[in-house]
Design an enzyme around this catalytic site. Structure first.
Site, PDB file in Angstrom:
ATOM      1  N   ASN A   7       0.626  -0.898   0.184  1.00 40.44           N
ATOM      2  CA  ASN A   7       0.097  -0.429   0.090  1.00 40.44           C
ATOM      3  C   ASN A   7       0.755   1.160   0.364  1.00 40.44           C
ATOM      4  OD1 ASN A   7      -1.827   1.983   0.058  1.00 40.44           O
ATOM      5  ND2 ASN A   7      -3.114   1.260   2.143  1.00 40.44           N
ATOM      6  N   ARG A  90      -1.982  -2.055  -3.577  1.00 40.38           N
ATOM      7  CA  ARG A  90      -3.638  -1.008  -3.126  1.00 40.38           C
ATOM      8  C   ARG A  90      -3.386   0.143  -4.209  1.00 40.38           C
ATOM      9  NH1 ARG A  90      -4.456   2.858   0.624  1.00 40.38           N
ATOM     10  NH2 ARG A  90      -7.095   3.623   0.744  1.00 40.38           N
ATOM     11  N   HIS A 179     -12.647   2.773   0.153  1.00 39.52           N
ATOM     12  CA  HIS A 179     -12.579   2.031   1.213  1.00 39.52           C
ATOM     13  C   HIS A 179     -13.561   0.469   0.419  1.00 39.52           C
ATOM     14  CE1 HIS A 179     -13.404   5.412   3.661  1.00 39.52           C
ATOM     15  NE2 HIS A 179     -11.644   5.205   3.787  1.00 39.52           N
ATOM     16  N   ARG A 240     -11.537  15.497   7.476  1.00 37.04           N
ATOM     17  CA  ARG A 240     -12.194  16.209   6.333  1.00 37.04           C
ATOM     18  C   ARG A 240     -14.012  16.540   6.530  1.00 37.04           C
ATOM     19  NH1 ARG A 240     -11.082  10.723   2.961  1.00 37.04           N
ATOM     20  NH2 ARG A 240      -9.202  11.042   2.948  1.00 37.04           N
ATOM     21  N   GLU A 383      -8.008  -4.974   5.040  1.00 30.56           N
ATOM     22  CA  GLU A 383      -7.829  -4.784   3.753  1.00 30.56           C
ATOM     23  C   GLU A 383      -6.414  -5.539   3.210  1.00 30.56           C
ATOM     24  OE1 GLU A 383      -9.663   0.216   3.469  1.00 30.56           O
ATOM     25  OE2 GLU A 383      -8.642  -0.700   4.888  1.00 30.56           O
TER      26      GLU A 383
END
Ligand code: ADP
Length: 398
Positions: A7, A90, A179, A240, A383
């Protein structure tokens, strides 16, 4: 098979080696400060974490150092690099080109590059990770696993914005969602836990981490999700803003005398629970303040949970019902207040949290009472394991 999962960010590279038969993590770690120094953190299975300062001018040296650690005589978990059977990367944005994981080829990389505009901070870094691995492991098959792919099953009514059509036709401005690996992993597991066939299931997944998104997974397929063209849309997040009135952009720009980039920086990096609380983007800090009686911290967590509840309600409607509601990721797996506050809005439907069960942290657990009309689960996301599984799947198809 041993799968190296990568990743790659602009100055960091996270990795795990997963054995696909036993699904054991053989080693994991991260390279940070790539390009401005270099630090390697490496933890072999059952061993201590080692932290080493090593010069990493580029990602190529980072990958090389990861491989050196993995094959190191003392703490390595591989005898040689031949024991790496495949690499799973990823990749953040696959646009409309990828609705599932894909074998990495030159043509595939070109298609990923075509999506760079949609994820300018992430996709170029992901490609650097791929190129660096290709240099150091030229004969190992590699697979790209996209954050967006799982949501490609969304129907047009879920992905279109209320904008002039030409922006979709010409620039592909639409909702993509992110996601995806986590939503897929968690919804599959939820179907197993509630003993329903995946093809006949209605699951709301709340992936609440630093970044957060909620999805409606109908019969194993994503039909809606809260993030949009970029990961800024949706629920309130660590830094965010999530959904806001777009006019706020102009309003803040005028008041603060900044340009669009300045406002976007505020919305991405200085908003969310960080900006609202003025304390931290970490929910642990805000929760601790609330427990001390801080009213603003309480307001922040209530606002956050209310927004989460509104999305859950919307997605129950989108699926004409719900078989399970699932919480996952850092906040979803750990923060009992947020889970309880969000689910409290569904008392009218007979959804009830169990006071004791809903204390659970970081382990697979049923959080609701036995007589709750809909079960509420906490399922830790993984993940990396999902990327390893998809890598094996793609190679099996080859
Ligand atoms: P990401 O992968 O998006 O960076 P994570 O899924 O790791 O984020 O979630 C990070 C967030 O999870 C942190 O901001 C923190 O607020 C929350 N978190 C992690 N551990 C705990 C904990 N023990 N209690 C409460 N919140 C936690």
């Amino acid at each position: 098979m041993n799968i190296l999962v990568i990743n790659c960010g602009s100055s960091s590279l996270k990795f795990q080696v997963i054995n696909s038969e036993s699904e054991e993590v053989l080693a994991k770690g991260i390279c940070e400060r790539i390009g401005i120094g270099g630090v390697l953190e490496y933890t072999p299975k059952g061993g201590e974490k080692e932290i080493t300062q090593i010069d990493m001018p580029t990602h190529v040296e980072a990958v090389q150092n990861v491989l050196n650690a993995l094959t190191n005589e003392k703490t390595g978990i591989l005898k040689s690099l031949d024991e790496i059977d495949a690499v799973g990367h990823r990749i953040v944005h696959g646009g409309e080109a990828f609705s599932e994981a894909a074998l990495i080829t030159e043509e595939m990389i070109k298609e990923v590059e075509a999506c760079n505009d949609l994820a300018p901070l992430h996709n170029p870094a992901n490609i650097i990770g791929i190129r660096s691995c290709q240099k150091v492991l030229p004969n190992v098959p590699m697979v790209g696993v996209f954050d967006t792919a799982f949501h490609q099953t969304m129907p047009a009514k879920a992905y279109l914005y209320g904008l002039p059509k030409k922006y979709y036709d010409e620039y592909k401005v639409r909702r993509y969602g992110f996601h995806g690996t986590s939503h897929q992993f968690v919804s599959r597991r939820a179907a197993e836990l509630i003993k329903k066939p995946l093809e006949d299931s209605k699951i709301v997944v709340c992936h609440l981490g630093n970044g957060a998104s909620i999805s409606a997974v109908l019969n194993g397929k994503s039909i809606d999700t809260s993030m949009g063209l970029t990961p800024l849309e949706g629920v309130i997040m660590g830094t965010r803003s999530g959904d806001i009135d777009p006019s706020i952009v102009q309003f803040i720009a005028n008041k603060e005398g900044c340009d669009i980039d300045g406002v976007m920086n505020i919305l991405n990096k200085q908003s969310g629970v960080l900006g609202m609380s003025g304390i931290s983007s970490d929910f642990r800090d805000i929760t601790a303040k609330m427990e001390e009686g801080d009213q603003n911290a309480k307001d922040v967590l209530e606002t956050y949970s209310y927004r989460v509840a509104k999305y859950i309600g919307a997605y129950i409607t989108a699926m004409h019902g719900v078989d399970a509601i699932v919480f996952t990721a850092g906040v979803g797996e750990n923060n009992k207040y947020i889970r309880r506050m969000a689910i409290s809005y569904f008392d009218y439907m007979g959804i009830k949290m169990d006071p004791e069960r809903s204390e659970a942290v970081r382990c697979e657990a049923l959080l609701s009472t036995d007589d709750s009309t809909v079960p509420v689960w906490m399922i830790p996301t993984d993940e990396e394991l999902s990327i390893a599984r998809q890598t094996v799947e793609v190679l099996g198809k080859k």
